[in-house]
Motif scaffolding. Structure first.
Motif, PDB file in Angstrom:
ATOM      1  N   ASN A  43       0.858  -1.195   0.000  1.00  0.00           N
ATOM      2  CA  ASN A  43       0.000   0.000   0.000  1.00  0.00           C
ATOM      3  C   ASN A  43       0.895   1.248   0.000  1.00  0.00           C
ATOM      4  O   ASN A  43       2.102   1.147   0.243  1.00  0.00           O
ATOM      5  CB  ASN A  43      -1.025  -0.017   1.152  1.00  0.00           C
ATOM      6  CG  ASN A  43      -0.361   0.063   2.514  1.00  0.00           C
ATOM      7  OD1 ASN A  43       0.494   0.906   2.750  1.00  0.00           O
ATOM      8  ND2 ASN A  43      -0.760  -0.823   3.422  1.00  0.00           N
ATOM      9  N   ASP A  72      -5.623   0.639   1.923  1.00  0.00           N
ATOM     10  CA  ASP A  72      -5.094   0.168   3.198  1.00  0.00           C
ATOM     11  C   ASP A  72      -6.215  -0.220   4.161  1.00  0.00           C
ATOM     12  O   ASP A  72      -6.476   0.485   5.131  1.00  0.00           O
ATOM     13  CB  ASP A  72      -4.200   1.252   3.829  1.00  0.00           C
ATOM     14  CG  ASP A  72      -3.553   0.751   5.113  1.00  0.00           C
ATOM     15  OD1 ASP A  72      -3.640  -0.454   5.387  1.00  0.00           O
ATOM     16  OD2 ASP A  72      -2.962   1.581   5.836  1.00  0.00           O
ATOM     17  N   GLU A  74      -9.028  -3.894   5.320  1.00  0.00           N
ATOM     18  CA  GLU A  74      -9.537  -5.234   5.007  1.00  0.00           C
ATOM     19  C   GLU A  74     -10.346  -5.207   3.701  1.00  0.00           C
ATOM     20  O   GLU A  74     -10.419  -6.221   2.996  1.00  0.00           O
ATOM     21  CB  GLU A  74     -10.385  -5.720   6.193  1.00  0.00           C
ATOM     22  CG  GLU A  74     -10.973  -7.117   6.058  1.00  0.00           C
ATOM     23  CD  GLU A  74      -9.958  -8.259   6.164  1.00  0.00           C
ATOM     24  OE1 GLU A  74      -8.929  -8.096   6.842  1.00  0.00           O
ATOM     25  OE2 GLU A  74     -10.202  -9.300   5.531  1.00  0.00           O
ATOM     26  N   LYS A  77      -9.193  -6.807   0.457  1.00  0.00           N
ATOM     27  CA  LYS A  77      -9.265  -8.251   0.168  1.00  0.00           C
ATOM     28  C   LYS A  77     -10.595  -8.583  -0.530  1.00  0.00           C
ATOM     29  O   LYS A  77     -11.324  -9.473  -0.101  1.00  0.00           O
ATOM     30  CB  LYS A  77      -9.135  -9.043   1.473  1.00  0.00           C
ATOM     31  CG  LYS A  77      -7.688  -9.332   1.868  1.00  0.00           C
ATOM     32  CD  LYS A  77      -7.569 -10.003   3.204  1.00  0.00           C
ATOM     33  CE  LYS A  77      -8.208 -11.354   3.289  1.00  0.00           C
ATOM     34  NZ  LYS A  77      -7.928 -12.005   4.607  1.00  0.00           N
ATOM     35  N   GLY A 106      -1.117  -8.851   6.812  1.00  0.00           N
ATOM     36  CA  GLY A 106      -1.905  -9.987   6.348  1.00  0.00           C
ATOM     37  C   GLY A 106      -2.842  -9.663   5.200  1.00  0.00           C
ATOM     38  O   GLY A 106      -3.097 -10.513   4.335  1.00  0.00           O
ATOM     39  N   VAL A 107      -3.337  -8.436   5.154  1.00  0.00           N
ATOM     40  CA  VAL A 107      -4.244  -8.060   4.070  1.00  0.00           C
ATOM     41  C   VAL A 107      -3.518  -8.136   2.730  1.00  0.00           C
ATOM     42  O   VAL A 107      -3.968  -8.804   1.786  1.00  0.00           O
ATOM     43  CB  VAL A 107      -4.819  -6.638   4.308  1.00  0.00           C
ATOM     44  CG1 VAL A 107      -5.432  -6.074   3.052  1.00  0.00           C
ATOM     45  CG2 VAL A 107      -5.842  -6.669   5.443  1.00  0.00           C
ATOM     46  N   ASP A 110      -2.407 -11.886   1.985  1.00  0.00           N
ATOM     47  CA  ASP A 110      -3.492 -12.791   1.571  1.00  0.00           C
ATOM     48  C   ASP A 110      -3.928 -12.524   0.135  1.00  0.00           C
ATOM     49  O   ASP A 110      -4.117 -13.443  -0.660  1.00  0.00           O
ATOM     50  CB  ASP A 110      -4.712 -12.633   2.498  1.00  0.00           C
ATOM     51  CG  ASP A 110      -4.550 -13.404   3.797  1.00  0.00           C
ATOM     52  OD1 ASP A 110      -3.425 -13.852   4.089  1.00  0.00           O
ATOM     53  OD2 ASP A 110      -5.555 -13.561   4.516  1.00  0.00           O
ATOM     54  N   THR A 130       5.178  -7.340   7.056  1.00  0.00           N
ATOM     55  CA  THR A 130       5.610  -6.129   7.767  1.00  0.00           C
ATOM     56  C   THR A 130       4.865  -5.898   9.081  1.00  0.00           C
ATOM     57  O   THR A 130       5.115  -4.897   9.753  1.00  0.00           O
ATOM     58  CB  THR A 130       5.442  -4.881   6.873  1.00  0.00           C
ATOM     59  OG1 THR A 130       4.049  -4.744   6.562  1.00  0.00           O
ATOM     60  CG2 THR A 130       6.259  -4.990   5.597  1.00  0.00           C
ATOM     61  N   THR A 131       3.902  -6.759   9.421  1.00  0.00           N
ATOM     62  CA  THR A 131       3.302  -6.651  10.754  1.00  0.00           C
ATOM     63  C   THR A 131       3.774  -7.850  11.581  1.00  0.00           C
ATOM     64  O   THR A 131       4.162  -8.886  11.022  1.00  0.00           O
ATOM     65  CB  THR A 131       1.758  -6.659  10.720  1.00  0.00           C
ATOM     66  OG1 THR A 131       1.301  -7.897  10.156  1.00  0.00           O
ATOM     67  CG2 THR A 131       1.198  -5.502   9.922  1.00  0.00           C
ATOM     68  N   LYS A 143      -1.941 -20.247   3.249  1.00  0.00           N
ATOM     69  CA  LYS A 143      -3.385 -19.992   3.149  1.00  0.00           C
ATOM     70  C   LYS A 143      -3.558 -18.592   2.602  1.00  0.00           C
ATOM     71  O   LYS A 143      -3.172 -17.612   3.253  1.00  0.00           O
ATOM     72  CB  LYS A 143      -4.058 -20.092   4.527  1.00  0.00           C
ATOM     73  CG  LYS A 143      -4.349 -21.503   4.959  1.00  0.00           C
ATOM     74  CD  LYS A 143      -5.284 -21.496   6.162  1.00  0.00           C
ATOM     75  CE  LYS A 143      -5.535 -22.903   6.651  1.00  0.00           C
ATOM     76  NZ  LYS A 143      -6.390 -22.928   7.849  1.00  0.00           N
ATOM     77  N   VAL A 170      11.433  -3.495  10.230  1.00  0.00           N
ATOM     78  CA  VAL A 170      10.204  -2.860   9.744  1.00  0.00           C
ATOM     79  C   VAL A 170       9.111  -2.830  10.823  1.00  0.00           C
ATOM     80  O   VAL A 170       8.155  -2.061  10.727  1.00  0.00           O
ATOM     81  CB  VAL A 170       9.641  -3.497   8.437  1.00  0.00           C
ATOM     82  CG1 VAL A 170      10.691  -3.540   7.347  1.00  0.00           C
ATOM     83  CG2 VAL A 170       9.050  -4.866   8.678  1.00  0.00           C
ATOM     84  N   SER A 173       8.054   0.590  13.040  1.00  0.00           N
ATOM     85  CA  SER A 173       7.084   1.647  12.723  1.00  0.00           C
ATOM     86  C   SER A 173       5.644   1.242  13.037  1.00  0.00           C
ATOM     87  O   SER A 173       4.706   1.989  12.743  1.00  0.00           O
ATOM     88  CB  SER A 173       7.223   2.041  11.239  1.00  0.00           C
ATOM     89  OG  SER A 173       7.086   0.909  10.409  1.00  0.00           O
TER      90      SER A 173
END
Ligand SMILES: NC(=O)c1ccc[n+]([C@@H]2O[C@H](COP(=O)([O-])OP(=O)(O)OC[C@H]3O[C@@H](n4cnc5c(N)ncnc54)[C@H](O)[C@@H]3O)[C@@H](O)[C@H]2O)c1
Ligand SMILES: [Zn+2]
Length: 364
Positions: A43, A72, A74, A77, A106-107, A110, A130-131, A143, A170, A173
């Motif tokens: 994003n 940015d 959910e 998806k 994860g967004v 995925d 990055t999370t 998955k 990363v 931040s």
């Protein structure tokens, strides 16, 4: 740098964990020989902070970079975003040797993974999570999915990345709330499979919350090892091994659904409450001693995660839990802690036990 292997025969790959990996990502990817042209799905906010480092590293290794931006949230998806991304890739893919890199949480991971699985019936992709949540959970295991209006993650596939590059830097931040989101999953790993990790967190939770890199690297590696082993033993989630990863998720998902996936509860917060409720259920069934449940709840609280449900109606949570994917022919199915570090699967738990455990957590 630490490396954890996900052993899946010819689909095996490494999860690399360490400092400064983004600036080495070009060399890492080059060795894999998966293509010369990277479509980096991410994003805009992340690209502003990390794009330059990634691009420089890829270019130095002779890999071209084309960023592809997702909204940015959910909402990214969605089938709409997926088709848009696929059309952009198709327009770009002329006489090129492309692969996809997912740079994000994860967004991003995925959706990028799912786009990779379906474009030309599958092209190589890599995860650069990055999370904290993506580094310990969603980035590993293959998955991949998008959401449909009927439910989250309803259209998806099992499609493994070629490498997972988890750069600890990363994470610096991330907001405290996002750190806690990931910590909830790490507490879960400790509670179901790793009593040493659980004890380590009890001792070092403050350092984790304050982004101590040594502590983060340790808890990420322990978590990844557990996930890698479960995935290796049950890649397609059919042999009943991966299911333990759902500890706290039955009631957690119900809380997320009952709050319409709003910002009120993020995933980690919802499963934190779900883990407490499942521990209560285990106590009620005499499967877990009270002090075990108290230990789990204490650590969750110390990490700044919620243990109570606020602003939601019981009926909504109850209704949502009935739609849980783990239900087997109308029999409920819960992952319950037996002692800290070991979990079991229990079916057909009396309704009143579940109701009581949820109601105990409700505060309006
Ligand atoms: N595939 C799986 O096995 C699996 C497992 C668990 C969760 N998931 C999915 O993962 C998604 C949630 O992922 P998430 O928790 O990573 O949320 P997310 O991807 O929405 O990221 C959370 C927020 O953090 C921001 N962010 C990401 N990296 C950052 C950084 N380094 N610094 C600052 N901000 C950053 C993002 O832009 C976003 O605003 C859900 O869609 C869930 O369904 C998938
Ligand atoms: Zn989860």
């Amino acid at each position: 740098m630490n490396s954890v292997r996900v052993s899946l025969g010819d689909r095996s790959y490494d999860v690399l964990i360490g400092d400064g990996l983004l600036s080495k990502s070009g060399a890492i990817v080059k060795r894999l020989n998966i293509g010369r042209d990277a479509v980096v799905i991410t994003n805009r906010a992340l690209w502003r902070v990390y794009g330059k480092t990634l691009k420089r590293s890829f270019n130095r290794s002779g890999i071209s970079v084309k960023p592809e931006f997702l909204p940015d949230s959910e909402k990214a998806k969605s089938s709409h975003t997926l088709l848009k991304v696929l059309n952009h890739i198709a327009a770009y893919d002329k006489k090129r040797s492309i692969f996809i890199a997912a740079l994000g949480g994860g967004v991003v991971g995925d959706l990028a993974g799912f786009a990779s699985a379906v474009y030309k019936r599958g092209i190589p992709y890599i995860q650069i999570p990055t999370t904290l949540l993506a580094q310990v959970d969603s980035g590993i295991g293959g998955k991949v999915a998008i959401d449909l209006p009927a439910a989250k993650n309803l259209a998806g596939a099992f499609y493994q990345p070629k490498v997972v590059i988890s750069d600890i830097d990363v994470l610096m931040s991330l907001s405290p709330r996002q750190i806690r989101n990931g910590l909830a999953e790490i507490i879960k790993y400790g509670a179901i499979k790793d009593k040493a990790l659980f004890a380590y967190l009890e001792k070092n939770y403050k350092k984790a919350v304050h982004l101590d890199k040594r502590v983060l690297a340790h808890i990420i590696m322990r978590s990844v090892r557990i996930k890698a082993r479960l995935v290796a033993n049950d890649e397609f989630d059919r042999r009943g091994k991966r299911i333990v990863l759902n500890y706290g998720h039955t009631i957690g998902h119900a809380i997320e659904a009952a709050s319409s996936y709003s910002n009120r509860y993020n995933h980690g917060e919802a499963i934190a409450i779900g883990m407490c409720a499942a521990a209560d259920i285990a106590c009620k069934l005499n499967l877990l001693k009270r002090d075990g449940a108290e230990r789990i709840e204490r650590l969750i609280k110390k990490c700044g995660l919620p243990t109570r449900i606020r602003g939601l109606k019981f009926s909504k949570i109850y209704e949502a839990h009935l739609h849980d994917k783990k239900f087997m022919q109308d029999r409920n199915r819960f992952v319950l802690p037996l002692i800290v570090g070991i979990a079991g699967i229990v079916e057909a738990i009396p309704d009143r036990v579940i109701t009581e455990a949820v109601k105990k957590r409700l505060f309006n």
